[in-house]
Design a protein around this motif. Sequence first.
Motif, PDB file in Angstrom:
ATOM      1  N   ASP A 160     -31.760 -27.045 -46.138  1.00  0.00           N
ATOM      2  CA  ASP A 160     -31.397 -26.854 -47.283  1.00  0.00           C
ATOM      3  C   ASP A 160     -32.364 -27.611 -48.358  1.00  0.00           C
ATOM      4  O   ASP A 160     -33.123 -28.993 -47.705  1.00  0.00           O
ATOM      5  CB  ASP A 160     -29.990 -27.240 -47.711  1.00  0.00           C
ATOM      6  N   ILE A 176     -31.010 -22.241 -49.243  1.00  0.00           N
ATOM      7  CA  ILE A 176     -30.964 -22.508 -47.902  1.00  0.00           C
ATOM      8  C   ILE A 176     -31.358 -21.699 -46.946  1.00  0.00           C
ATOM      9  O   ILE A 176     -31.218 -20.302 -46.991  1.00  0.00           O
ATOM     10  CB  ILE A 176     -29.201 -22.517 -47.718  1.00  0.00           C
ATOM     11  N   ALA A 231     -24.233 -27.429 -45.504  1.00  0.00           N
ATOM     12  CA  ALA A 231     -25.308 -27.222 -46.312  1.00  0.00           C
ATOM     13  C   ALA A 231     -24.933 -26.856 -47.576  1.00  0.00           C
ATOM     14  O   ALA A 231     -25.304 -27.186 -48.719  1.00  0.00           O
ATOM     15  CB  ALA A 231     -26.263 -26.287 -45.687  1.00  0.00           C
ATOM     16  N   GLN A 285     -26.471 -19.955 -54.928  1.00  0.00           N
ATOM     17  CA  GLN A 285     -27.280 -20.260 -53.956  1.00  0.00           C
ATOM     18  C   GLN A 285     -27.838 -18.965 -53.187  1.00  0.00           C
ATOM     19  O   GLN A 285     -27.145 -18.104 -53.110  1.00  0.00           O
ATOM     20  CB  GLN A 285     -26.818 -21.277 -53.187  1.00  0.00           C
ATOM     21  N   THR A 338     -25.764 -28.884 -51.086  1.00  0.00           N
ATOM     22  CA  THR A 338     -26.995 -28.161 -52.044  1.00  0.00           C
ATOM     23  C   THR A 338     -26.373 -27.776 -53.429  1.00  0.00           C
ATOM     24  O   THR A 338     -25.154 -27.283 -53.576  1.00  0.00           O
ATOM     25  CB  THR A 338     -27.417 -26.804 -51.447  1.00  0.00           C
ATOM     26  N   GLY A 385     -33.591 -32.637 -49.280  1.00  0.00           N
ATOM     27  CA  GLY A 385     -32.767 -31.979 -48.492  1.00  0.00           C
ATOM     28  C   GLY A 385     -32.564 -32.434 -47.044  1.00  0.00           C
ATOM     29  O   GLY A 385     -33.402 -33.466 -46.668  1.00  0.00           O
TER      30      GLY A 385
END
Length: 544
Positions: free
Chosen positions: A475, A458, A448, A417, A452, A534
């Motif tokens: 996110d 993010i 988050a 991420q 995710t 999100g």
Amino acid sequence: MEGAEQRFSALSSLIRLISLVDIKLKGDDVCSEMVSGLSSEFGIERVVCYRFRKEANSLKIAGASDRVPDKGNSIELDETSTNWLIQLQEEKMHIFESMNGIPSTLAGFLRLETAQCAAIFLSREVGASRYLLIATAGKERASELRNCSTELAEFLRGVTIIFEALGRMGESLLLRFDIQSIFELAPIGIIVCEENGSIINANEQALFILGCGLSSDALIGENLLSGEPFKKSGIEQVIMRAAAGEQVDIENLRFKCPSGKNVYLDVRFRSTKSEDGRVRIIGIMADVTQRIRLQQQLERSYRTLTEAYQELQRIDKMKTRFIDTVSHELRTPLTVMRGYLEMLQSEYSDKIDQKVMAKIKSIRANTERLYDLVEAMLDAARIEQGAMEVVKQETSIKNLIEEVLASQQALAHDKHQEITLVLQGELGSAMIDHRKIRDALKNILNNAVRYTPEGGKIQVGAADEGKMIHIWVKDNGIGIPTSDLEKIFDRFHIVVAKELSHQVDRMGLGLPLAKGIVDAHGGKIWVESEVGKGSVFHINLPKN
């Protein structure tokens, strides 16, 4: 002598007509009787009575000796015919030997033929209308009609009074029918009784409510002062109070029907007095049994729910005390374990086999995770009890956010991420509890990262908004269902999602702790989310 005989004959006809007047008499019958009584003396062949309304420019047939169906009951007049009738002298007999004196349109409507003469009488105005009487005879009888015009006018004046009476009787009959229809169709019970309590009328709903059968005769003659069911229910006292002139309104009166069935009634009774002093009592009653039973059921349900809620509160307090006790009991040994593990890792790392040291590092990491969980449970208990202490100190918001990002980079890296930092303008410092706000932000950012999917993005941002510092965490994760939004900050609430089914270490404490910490600082926390797109968590923190 001939005039006297004719006058006597006309008077006799009027008396005969009056004797026929009742609610069943129709206008056509009156006109037919007039033809029967006047045909021999004056040769009258046809009589028609109209109701004339000048405002509506219309004639409405009130009666005819030979009703013509195709002409209908109402005639629309032109302006010439209306003006002609208005100018016609009222309360006087007008004899027309020729149709030339009558507007052709009106003559055609009235079916006046050239071989006939017409006797026309227009009554005085009654309300907004007048009665127009037209009698026709052969032309050869015109002189006889003219010679007796005064006597005939008096007779026809009496006839118009009969028509007025029939009209009023019809209206009264219609009104009586309307009242009777209302009486029978009313969704409430209606009773009329004498002063002594004897029922003289009752509608079907009253019979149904009181459970006295399906026939209206079932209640007629019953006495509300002596019947056992009426005495026990208190209706006897209601009748006596109403008979004394009191307006009696009682709700939820319990009545036991002759069948043994118990019902609850809302009753209202009033008395009326005629000119001769006769007293009648009118009562209405509504069956509210279903409402009372629903109310009682609601009260029972409310008591059950209250008891269940109180039990849940008791269990919740027990749970809180248990968590608090267990957390305190775990905290001491964990503190000792942390100390020894740290000492082994720092002072004996070169003396211990590396395979063993790797296991020691793993034990320390899990011990730290357990210690953080214990601290979270203790903080949750302090927040619930209102005992959380906030030690404020001047803190750099930029440095605080960077510290939080650094703590989560490794976890985000494992899921490939990307975490970006967006700082809008110059961020100063704020008077906050550094550790607690750090933990709150850490919980939100950790949330988050967890929610995710791999490869997600993010964003952590902050802006100085004057008296407030606005911080957000955005996110592109799975989002939060609408049903969970209102409960997202509740303790131990976990969003159920198949994407997270493999995560077994979710406790549902991170967001409630974050909210408790922000609230303790006088700030505000909220979330915006859409499933599949999100979430954005917002925090407003006062600078001072």
